[in-house]
Write a protein that holds these residues in place. Structure first.
Motif, PDB file in Angstrom:
ATOM      1  N   ARG A  24       0.840  -1.153  -0.093  1.00  0.00           N
ATOM      2  CA  ARG A  24       0.002   0.037   0.006  1.00  0.00           C
ATOM      3  C   ARG A  24       0.921   1.289  -0.141  1.00  0.00           C
ATOM      4  O   ARG A  24       0.263   2.342  -0.409  1.00  0.00           O
ATOM      5  CB  ARG A  24      -1.033   0.138   1.265  1.00  0.00           C
ATOM      6  CG  ARG A  24      -1.881  -0.961   0.957  1.00  0.00           C
ATOM      7  CD  ARG A  24      -2.479  -1.399   2.405  1.00  0.00           C
ATOM      8  NE  ARG A  24      -3.228  -0.444   3.049  1.00  0.00           N
ATOM      9  CZ  ARG A  24      -4.655  -0.623   3.314  1.00  0.00           C
ATOM     10  NH1 ARG A  24      -5.163  -1.439   2.796  1.00  0.00           N
ATOM     11  NH2 ARG A  24      -5.108   0.374   3.863  1.00  0.00           N
ATOM     12  N   MET A  25       2.151   1.153   0.285  1.00  0.00           N
ATOM     13  CA  MET A  25       2.896   2.245   0.283  1.00  0.00           C
ATOM     14  C   MET A  25       3.354   2.888  -0.882  1.00  0.00           C
ATOM     15  O   MET A  25       3.730   4.058  -1.063  1.00  0.00           O
ATOM     16  CB  MET A  25       4.292   2.129   1.071  1.00  0.00           C
ATOM     17  CG  MET A  25       4.183   1.982   2.664  1.00  0.00           C
ATOM     18  SD  MET A  25       5.727   1.572   3.340  1.00  0.00           S
ATOM     19  CE  MET A  25       6.488   3.009   3.305  1.00  0.00           C
ATOM     20  N   GLY A  26       2.838   2.058  -2.129  1.00  0.00           N
ATOM     21  CA  GLY A  26       3.046   2.406  -3.357  1.00  0.00           C
ATOM     22  C   GLY A  26       1.990   3.637  -3.669  1.00  0.00           C
ATOM     23  O   GLY A  26       2.153   4.475  -4.551  1.00  0.00           O
ATOM     24  N   ARG A  27       1.004   3.909  -2.921  1.00  0.00           N
ATOM     25  CA  ARG A  27      -0.133   4.960  -3.083  1.00  0.00           C
ATOM     26  C   ARG A  27      -0.881   4.735  -4.073  1.00  0.00           C
ATOM     27  O   ARG A  27      -1.282   5.558  -4.710  1.00  0.00           O
ATOM     28  CB  ARG A  27       0.663   6.362  -2.972  1.00  0.00           C
ATOM     29  CG  ARG A  27       1.431   6.448  -1.461  1.00  0.00           C
ATOM     30  CD  ARG A  27       2.117   7.838  -1.614  1.00  0.00           C
ATOM     31  NE  ARG A  27       1.134   8.975  -1.802  1.00  0.00           N
ATOM     32  CZ  ARG A  27       1.395  10.369  -2.111  1.00  0.00           C
ATOM     33  NH1 ARG A  27       2.756  10.471  -2.314  1.00  0.00           N
ATOM     34  NH2 ARG A  27       0.621  11.245  -2.224  1.00  0.00           N
ATOM     35  N   GLY A  28      -1.222   3.599  -4.431  1.00  0.00           N
ATOM     36  CA  GLY A  28      -2.059   3.335  -5.653  1.00  0.00           C
ATOM     37  C   GLY A  28      -1.156   2.865  -6.880  1.00  0.00           C
ATOM     38  O   GLY A  28      -0.349   3.695  -7.325  1.00  0.00           O
ATOM     39  N   SER A  29      -1.580   1.498  -7.322  1.00  0.00           N
ATOM     40  CA  SER A  29      -0.823   1.166  -8.357  1.00  0.00           C
ATOM     41  C   SER A  29      -1.802   0.337  -9.402  1.00  0.00           C
ATOM     42  O   SER A  29      -2.926   0.285  -9.176  1.00  0.00           O
ATOM     43  CB  SER A  29      -0.034  -0.057  -7.987  1.00  0.00           C
ATOM     44  OG  SER A  29       1.309   0.546  -7.228  1.00  0.00           O
ATOM     45  N   LEU A  30      -1.386   0.113 -10.608  1.00  0.00           N
ATOM     46  CA  LEU A  30      -2.118  -0.365 -11.532  1.00  0.00           C
ATOM     47  C   LEU A  30      -2.454  -2.011 -11.246  1.00  0.00           C
ATOM     48  O   LEU A  30      -3.651  -2.405 -11.548  1.00  0.00           O
ATOM     49  CB  LEU A  30      -1.494  -0.360 -13.024  1.00  0.00           C
ATOM     50  CG  LEU A  30      -1.266   0.733 -13.589  1.00  0.00           C
ATOM     51  CD1 LEU A  30      -0.400   0.850 -14.833  1.00  0.00           C
ATOM     52  CD2 LEU A  30      -2.646   1.544 -13.929  1.00  0.00           C
ATOM     53  N   VAL A  31      -1.303  -2.640 -10.753  1.00  0.00           N
ATOM     54  CA  VAL A  31      -1.554  -4.221 -10.677  1.00  0.00           C
ATOM     55  C   VAL A  31      -0.635  -4.654  -9.438  1.00  0.00           C
ATOM     56  O   VAL A  31       0.564  -4.018  -9.225  1.00  0.00           O
ATOM     57  CB  VAL A  31      -1.243  -4.913 -11.910  1.00  0.00           C
ATOM     58  CG1 VAL A  31       0.173  -4.521 -12.313  1.00  0.00           C
ATOM     59  CG2 VAL A  31      -1.388  -6.320 -11.602  1.00  0.00           C
TER      60      VAL A  31
END
Length: 686
Positions: A424-431
């Motif tokens: 979740r630390m990517g703050r929103g991802s495609l996949v």
């Protein structure tokens, strides 16, 4: 001396070069000049106006006609695929990389063509949801409808997929009935231009349905309006800039962004070395790092693994990556080609240096390029680089900095909660993907990651041969993601088509709403007379209706049906048990017996225009049927969908079964294939 090819834009009905010589585009592997690109002098306001005018001819076509157009177009492009493969080598793509872009793009177009024919009516308007009854007597109702926007869709694409990036956007757009203006990224625009030339050459599209801008879009966005749509694929920074363009904001222009994201793949704690899941994980991470030289918006950037498995994982990845032959994309032995340009390589090296502040390189050297063929300095070659961050929660850069190339960072977790937190630390991802054979682990990780991702893949031994993999967006599935990934959605089957249509709630009398939607609504006029099953599509009309005779249900009927079918459920056979059930007062007839008797009441048995029954939709049993009840059927022609290039069409019938008190005991749609004319043209000719 060979004259360098000048790319042209296809706008306002013709191929137009820019007014200046423009920028020189270089071969990614050799550095040799490929083409010149420039859009100076184009009248961008006129481009949009030309597209809007073309929309009228697209909107007169039905969904099936537009789907047929896409199918013919996809097949024509597939026949020219080798020409695209040859041009694709200049982008640095190997044959395998090109397959994803070229045949993947054409396959996506064909998938939308198929879905349009199978899932949409042969009409120009879609109904959305059920009819909403707004008055007690049913005289005032509402229906949501979807109709095509009357503007233009502007598609601004990234450099990494010059064909797929275009086709996956224009397929749902054209199916919806909206013209397109495509602006490819300059670096690989020569491949997009070639594809558009072949599309225009087919003559399959109405003029203006597809326009192409090679070069800068100039002041194009200054002229977008309320009925237009804009999509963007690329960096989050550029996407935010376009999304806040004054005209986009002022006119509430539909804007969809698909931005590069820091996608994660998680290895489950059960997937230890020696398991199928561990091996699959290693293979998938290595593949995502090297396919298209890691230049994919869906590539795995963050590799999240149990701390106990990290050492073995790094060793396995290092061994696999070391065997990746880097070289000229056309060479048979090459497994990974170059990045798109020398500038792109410099950018990736800079991002690696940013990551080195919190992570160490454990495989590969970004500054010492090893190639099996080609010139390591003239070509944009870069060997895969694997990094390791031992304290990932404190290493902000690995969750914020993306090296858009063959670069991934391994990071350990100590429990599943920490694994979810890292994803979740990517703050929103495609996949995101999860590799595990454990059901509890799959549930925990998927549900924890889902709100922050547009798609989650579960990798396990069962799907080893059938899975399309972490990084493959598919036409039926949404492609997009929240937060950093842009907050948009593309594809997703018919969901993607609806993005280019306006949803409108229409209220009024059933008669008038039925005329608007082309679908019979309860309360709209009906027509009785000849049995509707005796009518071909040429004679059948919406609202044609049959009210049948009645049939009384007996004890013998129910018991015969029970023993004949094997359905001896207690509510049909045991009076005491049935009466103990809070839903029943006594033994009841089988629901499927009711549907069978209903068919016996409405079917016209002689050969005729009805060719086949191919299904039942929305079957509901609404009231119990007891011995002695009399059933009657009201069958109404609800929707007619002639099939293109066939002698038949699909007819949807509203079937309502009532008892002697007028109570509805069953309600459903019957689906039949009906001949356009009767006798069939082939039989008449014979």
């Amino acid at each position: 001396m060979t004259t360098l090819r000048r790319l042209e834009s296809y706008v306002c009905g013709g191929w137009t070069p820019g007014a200046k010589e423009g920028q020189t585009l270089l071969d990614a592997a050799t550095g040799a000049p490929v083409a010149l690109i420039d859009s100076t002098g184009l009248d961008f306001a006129a481009v949009l106006q030309h597209g809007r005018a073309a929309g009228a001819s697209l909107r007169t076509m039905t969904f099936h006609e537009r789907a047929g157009m896409l199918k013919a177009l996809g097949l024509a492009l597939m026949a020219r695929k080798e020409e695209f493969y040859a041009e694709s080598l200049h982008t640095g793509a190997t044959r395998a990389d090109g397959w994803v872009d070229i045949e993947g793009g054409i396959g996506t177009m064909l998938a939308f063509a198929s879905k349009g024919r199978r899932e949409l009516p042969n009409a120009r308007v879609l109904t959305d949801g059920e009819v909403e009854v707004l008055s007690k007597d049913g005289s005032f109702v509402a229906q949501h409808i979807l109709s095509p926007l009357e503007g233009v869709a502007v598609h601004i694409n990234a450099f990494n997929f010059p064909i797929w990036g275009m086709l996956e956007k224009i397929a749902p757009t054209l199916l919806a009935g909206l013209p397109c203006v495509v602006k490819p990224a300059s670096q690989t625009a020569y491949l997009t231009e070639l594809c558009v030339r072949r599309i225009i050459d087919t003559g399959l599209l109405p003029e203006g349905a597809l326009q192409l801008i090679c070069g800068s879009v100039g002041d194009l966005l200054d002229h977008v309006g309320e009925q237009d749509a804009v999509t963007f694929t690329g960096s989050a920074w550029t996407g935010r800039k376009l999304k806040t363009h004054p005209a986009v904001v002022a006119n509430s222009v539909r804007f969809t962004m698909e931005a590069d994201s820091l996608n994660a793949s998680i290895l489950g704690p059960d997937a230890v070395p020696g398991t199928a899941e561990f091996d699959l994980f290693v293979r998938e991470v290595a593949r995502e790092m090297t396919t298209k030289a890691g230049q994919k918006c869906t590539a795995i950037r963050r590799v999240i693994a149990p701390r106990a498995q990290v050492q073995a994982l790094v060793a396995a990845l290092r061994e696999r990556l070391d065997k990746t032959a880097l070289g000229l994309p056309g060479d048979e032995g090459t497994r990974m080609g170059p990045l798109a340009s020398l500038d792109q390589r410099a950018e990736v090296r800079e991002r690696i240096r940013d990551l080195q502040a919190v992570a160490e390189i454990v495989a590969g050297d970004p500054d010492a390029v090893r190639v099996s063929s080609g010139d390591s300095e003239r070509g944009a070659f870069l060997n895969p680089v694997l990094m390791y961050a031992d304290a990932p929660k404190a290493a902000a850069a690995v969750h914020e900095v993306e090296a858009f190339g063959p670069v991934s960072t391994v990071m350990p977790y100590d429990d599943l909660d920490e694994a979810v937190a890292l994803a979740r630390m990517g703050r929103g991802s495609l996949v995101s993907s999860v590799f595990t054979g454990d059901e509890t682990v799959a549930e925990k990780l998927v549900l924890g990651a889902a709100p922050w991702h547009g798609r989650v893949l579960i990798g396990s031994a069962e799907t080893a041969k059938s899975s399309t993999g972490h990084g493959s967006p598919l036409a039926p599935l949404v492609h997009g993601g929240p937060g950093r990934a842009g907050g948009g959605e593309e594809m997703g089957g018919i969901r993607g088509v609806k993005h280019y249509m306006q949803r409108t709630a229409v209220q009024g009398a059933p008669r008038l709403l039925s005329a608007v939607t082309g679908r019979w609504i309860e309360g709209a006029p009906t027509r009785s007379g000849e049995h509707p099953f005796r009518k071909s599509l040429a004679e059948l009309r919406i609202g044609d209706q049959l009210v049948t005779a009645t049939r009384t249900i007996t004890l013998e009927d129910v018991e015969h049906f029970a023993h004949f079918t094997g359905d001896t459920f207690y509510a049909h056979m045991d009076q005491a048990a049935a009466r103990a059930n809070p839903f029943f007062d006594d033994r009841v007839a089988h629901g499927y017996l009711i549907a069978s008797f209903a068919a016996g009441l409405f079917v016209e048995p002689n050969p005729g225009p009805v060719l086949a029954n191919y299904g039942v939709d929305n079957l509901r049993f609404l009231s119990p049927v007891y011995f002695g009840d009399s059933l009657q059927v009201r069958l109404t022609c609800k929707e007619i969908n002639p099939r293109e290039n066939a002698q038949h069409g699909e007819v949807r019938w509203d079937c309502r079964v009532t008892n002697q008190r007028g109570e509805v005991v069953a309600q459903y749609d019957v689906l039949t294939m009906v001949a356009k004319t009767w006798p069939l043209a082939s039989e008449a000719a014979a």
